[in-house]
Design a protein around this motif. Sequence first.
Motif, PDB file in Angstrom:
ATOM      1  N   SER A  41       0.803  -1.235   0.000  1.00 43.60           N
ATOM      2  CA  SER A  41       0.000   0.000   0.000  1.00 43.60           C
ATOM      3  C   SER A  41       0.832   1.280   0.000  1.00 43.60           C
ATOM      4  O   SER A  41       0.704   2.117   0.887  1.00 43.60           O
ATOM      5  CB  SER A  41      -0.949   0.011   1.197  1.00 43.60           C
ATOM      6  N   SER A  42       1.678   1.427  -1.001  1.00 46.21           N
ATOM      7  CA  SER A  42       2.524   2.613  -1.169  1.00 46.21           C
ATOM      8  C   SER A  42       3.481   2.859  -0.010  1.00 46.21           C
ATOM      9  O   SER A  42       3.901   3.980   0.243  1.00 46.21           O
ATOM     10  CB  SER A  42       1.673   3.867  -1.403  1.00 46.21           C
ATOM     11  N   THR A  43       3.836   1.792   0.697  1.00 47.65           N
ATOM     12  CA  THR A  43       4.740   1.905   1.843  1.00 47.65           C
ATOM     13  C   THR A  43       5.762   0.781   1.827  1.00 47.65           C
ATOM     14  O   THR A  43       5.409  -0.380   1.643  1.00 47.65           O
ATOM     15  CB  THR A  43       3.951   1.863   3.166  1.00 47.65           C
ATOM     16  N   VAL A  44       7.025   1.142   2.018  1.00 46.23           N
ATOM     17  CA  VAL A  44       8.105   0.181   2.208  1.00 46.23           C
ATOM     18  C   VAL A  44       8.340   0.058   3.704  1.00 46.23           C
ATOM     19  O   VAL A  44       8.399   1.058   4.416  1.00 46.23           O
ATOM     20  CB  VAL A  44       9.398   0.648   1.495  1.00 46.23           C
ATOM     21  N   VAL A  63      13.142  11.017   1.733  1.00 49.22           N
ATOM     22  CA  VAL A  63      14.104  10.061   1.172  1.00 49.22           C
ATOM     23  C   VAL A  63      13.685   9.638  -0.226  1.00 49.22           C
ATOM     24  O   VAL A  63      12.576   9.921  -0.678  1.00 49.22           O
ATOM     25  CB  VAL A  63      14.239   8.813   2.080  1.00 49.22           C
ATOM     26  N   CYS A  64      14.591   8.906  -0.871  1.00 50.54           N
ATOM     27  CA  CYS A  64      14.346   8.340  -2.185  1.00 50.54           C
ATOM     28  C   CYS A  64      14.637   6.845  -2.096  1.00 50.54           C
ATOM     29  O   CYS A  64      15.548   6.428  -1.374  1.00 50.54           O
ATOM     30  CB  CYS A  64      15.255   9.011  -3.209  1.00 50.54           C
ATOM     31  N   PHE A  65      13.866   6.042  -2.819  1.00 48.13           N
ATOM     32  CA  PHE A  65      14.000   4.593  -2.792  1.00 48.13           C
ATOM     33  C   PHE A  65      13.999   4.085  -4.226  1.00 48.13           C
ATOM     34  O   PHE A  65      13.249   4.587  -5.066  1.00 48.13           O
ATOM     35  CB  PHE A  65      12.824   3.983  -2.017  1.00 48.13           C
ATOM     36  N   GLN A  66      14.836   3.080  -4.496  1.00 48.07           N
ATOM     37  CA  GLN A  66      14.911   2.523  -5.838  1.00 48.07           C
ATOM     38  C   GLN A  66      15.031   1.006  -5.751  1.00 48.07           C
ATOM     39  O   GLN A  66      15.699   0.477  -4.870  1.00 48.07           O
ATOM     40  CB  GLN A  66      16.131   3.097  -6.564  1.00 48.07           C
ATOM     41  N   THR A  67      14.343   0.317  -6.657  1.00 46.11           N
ATOM     42  CA  THR A  67      14.526  -1.119  -6.824  1.00 46.11           C
ATOM     43  C   THR A  67      14.444  -1.437  -8.311  1.00 46.11           C
ATOM     44  O   THR A  67      13.943  -0.625  -9.108  1.00 46.11           O
ATOM     45  CB  THR A  67      13.514  -1.946  -6.007  1.00 46.11           C
ATOM     46  N   LYS A  84       8.534   9.631   2.722  1.00 41.86           N
ATOM     47  CA  LYS A  84       8.882  10.160   4.040  1.00 41.86           C
ATOM     48  C   LYS A  84       9.134   9.019   5.017  1.00 41.86           C
ATOM     49  O   LYS A  84       8.311   8.110   5.145  1.00 41.86           O
ATOM     50  CB  LYS A  84       7.755  11.056   4.553  1.00 41.86           C
ATOM     51  N   PHE A  85      10.251   9.099   5.715  1.00 46.20           N
ATOM     52  CA  PHE A  85      10.644   8.149   6.754  1.00 46.20           C
ATOM     53  C   PHE A  85       9.792   8.361   8.006  1.00 46.20           C
ATOM     54  O   PHE A  85       9.554   9.489   8.421  1.00 46.20           O
ATOM     55  CB  PHE A  85      12.114   8.378   7.102  1.00 46.20           C
ATOM     56  N   GLU A  86       9.326   7.251   8.588  1.00 48.15           N
ATOM     57  CA  GLU A  86       8.663   7.280   9.894  1.00 48.15           C
ATOM     58  C   GLU A  86       9.143   6.074  10.679  1.00 48.15           C
ATOM     59  O   GLU A  86       9.048   4.942  10.197  1.00 48.15           O
ATOM     60  CB  GLU A  86       7.138   7.217   9.760  1.00 48.15           C
ATOM     61  N   GLU A  87       9.659   6.299  11.877  1.00 49.45           N
ATOM     62  CA  GLU A  87      10.057   5.189  12.733  1.00 49.45           C
ATOM     63  C   GLU A  87       8.816   4.537  13.316  1.00 49.45           C
ATOM     64  O   GLU A  87       7.858   5.223  13.686  1.00 49.45           O
ATOM     65  CB  GLU A  87      10.961   5.678  13.857  1.00 49.45           C
ATOM     66  N   ILE A  88       8.819   3.223  13.389  1.00 48.33           N
ATOM     67  CA  ILE A  88       7.719   2.480  13.999  1.00 48.33           C
ATOM     68  C   ILE A  88       8.125   2.182  15.437  1.00 48.33           C
ATOM     69  O   ILE A  88       9.140   1.528  15.673  1.00 48.33           O
ATOM     70  CB  ILE A  88       7.431   1.180  13.223  1.00 48.33           C
ATOM     71  N   THR A  89       7.334   2.670  16.379  1.00 53.38           N
ATOM     72  CA  THR A  89       7.675   2.488  17.794  1.00 53.38           C
ATOM     73  C   THR A  89       6.713   1.552  18.516  1.00 53.38           C
ATOM     74  O   THR A  89       7.054   1.040  19.577  1.00 53.38           O
ATOM     75  CB  THR A  89       7.715   3.843  18.520  1.00 53.38           C
ATOM     76  N   PHE A 133      11.171   0.754  10.552  1.00 58.00           N
ATOM     77  CA  PHE A 133      10.655   1.998   9.974  1.00 58.00           C
ATOM     78  C   PHE A 133       9.869   1.727   8.708  1.00 58.00           C
ATOM     79  O   PHE A 133       9.879   0.632   8.159  1.00 58.00           O
ATOM     80  CB  PHE A 133      11.799   2.983   9.706  1.00 58.00           C
ATOM     81  N   LYS A 134       9.179   2.774   8.290  1.00 58.32           N
ATOM     82  CA  LYS A 134       8.457   2.715   7.022  1.00 58.32           C
ATOM     83  C   LYS A 134       8.766   3.968   6.227  1.00 58.32           C
ATOM     84  O   LYS A 134       9.102   5.015   6.782  1.00 58.32           O
ATOM     85  CB  LYS A 134       6.956   2.558   7.247  1.00 58.32           C
ATOM     86  N   ILE A 135       8.681   3.817   4.922  1.00 60.10           N
ATOM     87  CA  ILE A 135       8.789   4.937   3.992  1.00 60.10           C
ATOM     88  C   ILE A 135       7.454   5.004   3.268  1.00 60.10           C
ATOM     89  O   ILE A 135       7.073   4.074   2.555  1.00 60.10           O
ATOM     90  CB  ILE A 135       9.929   4.740   2.968  1.00 60.10           C
ATOM     91  N   ILE A 136       6.735   6.086   3.501  1.00 55.04           N
ATOM     92  CA  ILE A 136       5.425   6.278   2.873  1.00 55.04           C
ATOM     93  C   ILE A 136       5.649   7.096   1.601  1.00 55.04           C
ATOM     94  O   ILE A 136       6.087   8.237   1.656  1.00 55.04           O
ATOM     95  CB  ILE A 136       4.455   6.981   3.831  1.00 55.04           C
ATOM     96  N   PHE A 137       5.355   6.477   0.455  1.00 53.77           N
ATOM     97  CA  PHE A 137       5.618   7.115  -0.827  1.00 53.77           C
ATOM     98  C   PHE A 137       4.555   8.138  -1.191  1.00 53.77           C
ATOM     99  O   PHE A 137       3.359   7.911  -1.009  1.00 53.77           O
ATOM    100  CB  PHE A 137       5.690   6.069  -1.946  1.00 53.77           C
ATOM    101  N   HIS A 138       5.017   9.243  -1.763  1.00 54.77           N
ATOM    102  CA  HIS A 138       4.087  10.228  -2.322  1.00 54.77           C
ATOM    103  C   HIS A 138       4.262  10.352  -3.832  1.00 54.77           C
ATOM    104  O   HIS A 138       3.420  10.958  -4.511  1.00 54.77           O
ATOM    105  CB  HIS A 138       4.241  11.593  -1.638  1.00 54.77           C
TER     106      HIS A 138
END
Length: 151
Positions: A41-44, A63-67, A84-89, A133-138
């Motif tokens: 769902s648009s999240t790594v 951040v930027c992500f590539q695969t 955007k980086f978000e730490e999961i706590t 953590f998660k990266i939520i893509f925009h």
Amino acid sequence: MLGILKEEDIEKLLKEQYIGRLACYAHGVSYIVPINYVYSSSTVYAHSAPGQKIRMMKSNPQVCFQTDQIRDTFNWKSVVCWGKFEEITDATEKQRVLQGIIHKMMPLTNTPSEQPSHGTGKKDTYDEDIIVFKIIFHLKTGRFEINDSVE
């Protein structure tokens, strides 16, 4: 033939792959590293020991992500995403993400019976030092090259 990946092809590639490259920027320094990940769902979702990339993402969460999937020089697909980086706590969410990463990675290892170094030990809890953590893509974009010539 060069082309632009359709949205459904971008989603498929992100779901199929398990190693990507995460790029961060902070204090005038760029940094890019490979990471294991799970996509939904648009999240790594990923994890890390404390270190350079975590410090940088906490300082600048953009951040930027590539695969990619590379068959050869003229047959490949690549996706680049910004987010955007978000730490999961939350402990429950951390454990769920770590288990998801392990379930995706373990079938791909040559020694699945070995102790994984992905943030969990033999006990049922995660390593306290692991940052999940998660990266939520925009924004997501993708390109491909296909060589249809028959030899």
